[in-house]
Design a protein around this motif. Structure first.
Motif, PDB file in Angstrom:
ATOM      1  N   SER A  62       0.926  -1.205  -0.255  1.00 49.31           N
ATOM      2  CA  SER A  62      -0.194   0.033  -0.053  1.00 49.31           C
ATOM      3  C   SER A  62       1.003   1.089  -0.026  1.00 49.31           C
ATOM      4  O   SER A  62       0.501   2.222  -0.765  1.00 49.31           O
ATOM      5  N   ARG A  63       1.988   1.361   0.807  1.00 51.74           N
ATOM      6  CA  ARG A  63       2.662   2.409   1.087  1.00 51.74           C
ATOM      7  C   ARG A  63       3.628   2.693  -0.331  1.00 51.74           C
ATOM      8  O   ARG A  63       3.974   3.607  -0.801  1.00 51.74           O
ATOM      9  N   ALA A  64       3.857   1.558  -0.854  1.00 58.38           N
ATOM     10  CA  ALA A  64       4.615   1.532  -2.107  1.00 58.38           C
ATOM     11  C   ALA A  64       3.785   2.004  -3.170  1.00 58.38           C
ATOM     12  O   ALA A  64       4.262   3.139  -4.066  1.00 58.38           O
ATOM     13  N   GLY A  65       2.558   1.917  -3.387  1.00 57.36           N
ATOM     14  CA  GLY A  65       1.809   2.394  -4.550  1.00 57.36           C
ATOM     15  C   GLY A  65       1.272   3.872  -4.107  1.00 57.36           C
ATOM     16  O   GLY A  65       1.503   4.554  -5.311  1.00 57.36           O
ATOM     17  N   GLY A 285      -9.361  -7.447  12.979  1.00 55.28           N
ATOM     18  CA  GLY A 285     -10.082  -8.447  12.521  1.00 55.28           C
ATOM     19  C   GLY A 285      -9.246  -9.092  11.273  1.00 55.28           C
ATOM     20  O   GLY A 285      -8.423  -8.563  10.745  1.00 55.28           O
ATOM     21  N   SER A 286      -9.842 -10.253  10.985  1.00 52.43           N
ATOM     22  CA  SER A 286      -9.335 -11.011   9.837  1.00 52.43           C
ATOM     23  C   SER A 286      -9.354 -10.029   8.480  1.00 52.43           C
ATOM     24  O   SER A 286     -10.483  -9.585   8.358  1.00 52.43           O
ATOM     25  N   GLY A 287      -8.238 -10.060   7.629  1.00 55.86           N
ATOM     26  CA  GLY A 287      -8.264  -9.345   6.656  1.00 55.86           C
ATOM     27  C   GLY A 287      -8.160  -7.854   6.659  1.00 55.86           C
ATOM     28  O   GLY A 287      -8.496  -7.156   5.785  1.00 55.86           O
ATOM     29  N   ALA A 288      -7.885  -7.224   7.877  1.00 59.59           N
ATOM     30  CA  ALA A 288      -7.760  -5.939   7.927  1.00 59.59           C
ATOM     31  C   ALA A 288      -6.460  -5.181   7.240  1.00 59.59           C
ATOM     32  O   ALA A 288      -5.501  -5.825   6.804  1.00 59.59           O
ATOM     33  N   ARG A 289      -6.842  -4.090   7.062  1.00 54.50           N
ATOM     34  CA  ARG A 289      -5.736  -3.181   6.390  1.00 54.50           C
ATOM     35  C   ARG A 289      -5.520  -2.054   7.084  1.00 54.50           C
ATOM     36  O   ARG A 289      -6.226  -1.300   7.914  1.00 54.50           O
ATOM     37  N   LEU A 290      -4.223  -1.576   7.243  1.00 53.83           N
ATOM     38  CA  LEU A 290      -3.462  -0.462   7.931  1.00 53.83           C
ATOM     39  C   LEU A 290      -3.608   0.616   7.225  1.00 53.83           C
ATOM     40  O   LEU A 290      -3.110   0.705   5.991  1.00 53.83           O
TER      41      LEU A 290
END
Length: 290
Positions: A62-65, A285-290
């Protein structure tokens, strides 16, 4: 005046990092100062490293993008230890991962040949770089044939070439670990290199952890990054993690002195490592994104 436990923790952390805080009493830390001290840091706890790994990979991607969209490239600093196997498993598993505009350096490195099992570059080369499409010319490794002082100078020159016009490199992301003694990079408790401000890369010939000769980024470079991510797993880290994240009497451990001046700071840890913490943490939770 009765002081709430949260303020005591903030006071302890700030006093270790900012000497001026030693002039204040715990009860007189303003809410604004409290918010400043805590808002820059996110402590995220996962049940185990198996849940942590995919979220870390997604955060890197995400940070790369975002970096590539803003600046045309993504600059990443890697560390060794358990991060090698975690990244080597999780990054290639991401769908459509494109590393063609990545530039990768190392937060520290041991002065050993690249084919030595102690070489961080060598481990990533064998386990990760062959699985992703990062250009070989975009991987900044040390010249281990040089004496340690010259090696540090040579690596500093390489970084300056990649970050021209900057007083110090500003990486988009640094991935760090923490040793059981509270060290990070090759910055060890009580070592004079903790006070280094002039050099961006420094040599160390007396590392308390073998091998003794290493080169390391200095704290001014680490704290200039746009995003710093610590990964700490395992119950053996729990006592030290509590002191680093909640403060202690005496000088701050090296890992506690990582506080990016303008960037994000994440601590991604598993349940066993978080066992002794009393501060408020995130539990996604499961599948979370930061």
């Amino acid at each position: 005046m009765e002081v709430d436990p949260g303020s005591r923790i903030v006071y302890s952390i700030c006093r270790q990092i900012f000497p001026a805080f030693s002039l204040l009493q715990p009860g007189f830390i303003s809410r604004k100062q409290e918010r400043f001290a805590m808002a820059a840091r996110r402590v995220v706890v996962f049940p185990s490293s198996a849940e942590l790994g995919p979220v870390l990979a997604e955060l890197v991607s995400s940070r790369a993008g975002k970096a590539i969209a803003s600046r045309g490239r993504f600059t990443l600093g890697l560390s060794g230890g358990s991060l090698v196997s975690m990244l080597s498993k999780e990054l290639p598993a991401l769908p459509n991962l494109d590393c063609s505009k990545w530039v990768v350096g190392f937060c520290d490195e041991r002065l050993v040949p690249s084919n030595d099992p102690e070489s961080t570059y060598g481990l990533y080369k064998n386990q990760l770089f062959t699985k992703i499409n990062i250009p070989e010319t975009a991987i900044l490794s040390i010249d281990s044939s040089l004496p340690v002082n010259e090696c540090a100078e040579d690596y500093a020159r390489k970084l300056k070439e990649v970050f021209p016009g900057n007083d110090k490199p500003v990486f988009d992301m640094l991935l760090l670990g923490m040793g059981p003694d509270g060290h990070t990079c090759s910055l060890f408790p009580g070592h004079p290199l903790l006070e280094e401000t002039a050099r961006i890369v420094a040599p160390i010939s007396d590392s308390p952890k073998p091998p003794p000769q290493r080169v390391t980024m200095t704290l001014p470079v680490v704290n200039s990054a746009r995003c710093v991510v610590f990964v700490s797993t395992g119950g053996s880290k729990a006592p030290m993690l509590k002191e680093v994240l909640e403060g202690r009497e005496g000088p701050a451990f090296p890992a506690a002195r990582v506080l990016p001046t303008e960037g994000e700071l994440f601590w991604l840890i598993d349940g066993p490592a978080a066992a002794d913490l009393t501060i408020t943490v995130e539990k996604p939770g499961s599948g979370a994104r930061l």
